[in-house]
Motif scaffolding. Structure first.
Motif, mmCIF file in Angstrom:
data_model
loop_
_atom_site.group_PDB
_atom_site.id
_atom_site.type_symbol
_atom_site.label_atom_id
_atom_site.label_comp_id
_atom_site.label_asym_id
_atom_site.label_seq_id
_atom_site.Cartn_x
_atom_site.Cartn_y
_atom_site.Cartn_z
ATOM 1 N N ARG A 82 0.728 -1.278 0.330
ATOM 2 C CA ARG A 82 0.138 0.057 0.087
ATOM 3 C C ARG A 82 0.719 1.287 -0.283
ATOM 4 O O ARG A 82 1.921 1.099 0.122
ATOM 5 N N ARG A 83 -0.318 2.086 -0.685
ATOM 6 C CA ARG A 83 1.673 3.308 -0.329
ATOM 7 C C ARG A 83 1.646 3.817 0.559
ATOM 8 O O ARG A 83 0.475 3.383 2.278
ATOM 9 N N ALA A 84 1.892 4.769 0.820
ATOM 10 C CA ALA A 84 2.787 5.552 2.292
ATOM 11 C C ALA A 84 1.390 6.103 2.531
ATOM 12 O O ALA A 84 1.224 7.160 2.248
ATOM 13 N N GLN A 85 1.564 6.227 4.305
ATOM 14 C CA GLN A 85 1.076 7.466 4.624
ATOM 15 C C GLN A 85 1.532 7.926 5.797
ATOM 16 O O GLN A 85 2.711 7.700 6.551
ATOM 17 N N PRO A 86 1.507 8.266 6.949
ATOM 18 C CA PRO A 86 1.734 9.561 8.396
ATOM 19 C C PRO A 86 1.431 8.040 8.801
ATOM 20 O O PRO A 86 0.776 7.280 9.309
ATOM 21 N N ALA A 87 2.394 8.424 9.684
ATOM 22 C CA ALA A 87 2.392 7.633 10.719
ATOM 23 C C ALA A 87 1.868 8.078 12.472
ATOM 24 O O ALA A 87 1.150 6.847 12.755
ATOM 25 N N ALA A 88 1.393 8.964 11.909
ATOM 26 C CA ALA A 88 -0.544 9.645 12.909
ATOM 27 C C ALA A 88 -0.765 10.659 12.297
ATOM 28 O O ALA A 88 -0.468 11.079 11.193
ATOM 29 N N LEU A 89 -2.189 10.461 13.146
ATOM 30 C CA LEU A 89 -3.194 11.196 12.286
ATOM 31 C C LEU A 89 -3.713 12.510 13.093
ATOM 32 O O LEU A 89 -4.157 11.780 14.216
ATOM 33 N N ARG A 90 -3.723 13.465 12.445
ATOM 34 C CA ARG A 90 -5.485 14.329 12.807
ATOM 35 C C ARG A 90 -5.892 15.241 12.515
ATOM 36 O O ARG A 90 -5.695 15.665 11.115
ATOM 37 N N ALA A 91 -7.090 14.297 12.594
ATOM 38 C CA ALA A 91 -8.164 14.897 11.269
ATOM 39 C C ALA A 91 -9.288 15.267 12.209
ATOM 40 O O ALA A 91 -10.012 15.273 13.066
ATOM 41 N N PHE A 92 -9.929 15.367 10.833
ATOM 42 C CA PHE A 92 -11.092 16.721 11.569
ATOM 43 C C PHE A 92 -12.620 16.182 10.271
ATOM 44 O O PHE A 92 -11.909 15.883 9.048
ATOM 45 N N LEU A 93 -14.035 15.507 11.094
ATOM 46 C CA LEU A 93 -15.049 14.982 10.908
ATOM 47 C C LEU A 93 -15.465 15.711 9.912
ATOM 48 O O LEU A 93 -16.370 16.744 10.525
ATOM 49 N N ILE A 94 -16.431 16.361 8.807
ATOM 50 C CA ILE A 94 -16.424 17.292 7.696
ATOM 51 C C ILE A 94 -17.392 16.846 7.376
ATOM 52 O O ILE A 94 -18.013 16.707 6.348
#
Length: 372
Positions: A82-94
């Motif tokens: 799979r593609r590279a992704q951030p090791a950690a996520l801070r996300a906003f649900l809209i």
């Protein structure tokens, strides 16, 4: 099944032993294994075995004559290609497609203002990210909408909701889920929320599990990543909160119920790339659940904590150091004031964007303080 690439796969496997000085018998064994995996699958080089698959196959073998049907090998292929992704996520649900309440709900002006609010929210998150990786949004807007385009330009991690908000049991808004997802850019992550109740009859749970398995199969076939939120269930906040999203509202499953649900889903080969634990679970429950997830699937990207209330910083302080917890998704009442004030015309574009950015930045600061 398809012999294209069989020789190349064999040579790759042989060389993986030969260049390390392995005996020819061992190199040939590795070559044969790679060739067997290649000819069992439909495509050519995209489906050649990775090192993780090869080592697993050599060590454990497979009970499947058609190796493409082996769920463990298939999962290993997915997670190691799979593609590279951030090791950690801070996300906003809209969750921005719900109509605002009141007499202006059906007007074009209200719809345009709601769509504008989505774009402002994406810009607010982009401001907080300031070019850093590990920031993202979960959107409910159509792929062609302005919010999607703004998120794509910003370089944010992006996910989109695939479930219907107005259904107690898990449902998808299209008969052909696979066809719908082929219209999405391949780097868009699927976001799904599924409710579990302790008193659900077996028939309801079977429906939930069958549809989750369908989603898992579609995502796997398309090599698309997905996020699964498990919640005990609550009324849909989108009915009265235009920006809250339809997740992040349910109570966490009590006692060991969450662990039992997770174990059950893993037994059905339902293995999302990210898990979301609903509504900020207590530290001990989060610790047990995260430990179970890491044990069942060490390649899982991690656990995200759902934050939906003003107590979110305290929740982060409790769970940010839990192993395998790697970020959060925020929404719910955290965004309510800015959304309602903007839709009512009491906030300008800049003021709404500033308020949303400040709310998100406060969570990011709390996460960074707590996780370090």
């Amino acid at each position: 099944y398809n012999v294209l690439g069989a020789g190349d796969a064999f040579l790759a496997g042989f060389l993986s032993g030969y260049v390390r000085g392995a005996p020819h018998e061992e190199s040939a064994r590795r070559g044969n294994a790679c060739g067997a995996l290649a000819v069992s699958r439909l495509l050519c080089s995209p489906e050649f075995a990775t090192c993780a698959e090869l080592e697993h196959f050599l060590l454990h073998g497979s009970r499947y004559r058609a190796l493409r049907h082996d769920p463990e090998l298939d999962h290993l292929h997915h997670v190691t290609t799979r593609r590279a992704q951030p090791a950690a996520l801070r996300a906003f649900l809209i969750g921005a497609r719900a109509s605002p309440q009141g007499p202006t709900a059906a007007t074009a002006t209200a719809s345009e203002r709601l769509e504008r609010l989505e774009t402002l929210a994406v810009t607010a998150i982009s401001r907080v990210a300031a070019g850093r990786t590990g920031f993202g949004v979960v959107l409910d807007a159509p792929v062609a909408a302005a919010a999607w385009r703004e998120a794509a330009r910003s370089g944010l991690w992006m996910a989109a909701a695939v479930h219907r908000r107005d259904s107690r049991t898990l449902e998808f808004p299209t008969a052909s889920l696979a066809l719908r997802l082929t219209e999405w850019p391949i780097d868009r992550t699927v976001y799904c929320r599924c409710e579990y109740h302790a008193n659900d009859p077996d028939a309801v749970r079977e429906v939930q599990e069958r549809r989750l398995a369908r989603l898992a199969a579609v995502c796997r076939a398309q090599r698309r990543e997905w996020v699964l939120e498990i919640a005990a269930g609550a009324p849909d906040p989108l009915a009265g909160d235009a920006l809250a999203g339809d997740a992040l509202a349910g109570d966490a499953l009590a006692g060991d119920a969450l662990e039992r649900v997770l174990s059950r889903l893993y037994s059905l080969d339902i293995r999302p790339d990210w898990w979301v634990l609903g509504s900020g679970p207590a530290s001990d429950r989060c610790t047990r659940a995260a430990a179970l997830i890491s044990a069942k699937d060490r390649h899982c990207r991690g656990v995200l904590v759902a934050l939906a209330a003003k107590e979110a910083p305290a929740t982060l302080a409790a769970v940010a150091r839990v192993p395998f917890v790697r970020g959060f998704i925020a929404g719910g009442s955290i965004t309510t004031h800015a959304a309602e004030a903007y839709l009512a015309g009491r906030l300008s574009d800049e003021a709404a964007m500033t308020e949303l950015a400040e709310a998100f930045a406060a969570l990011v600061d709390a996460w960074e303080r707590s996780s370090n």
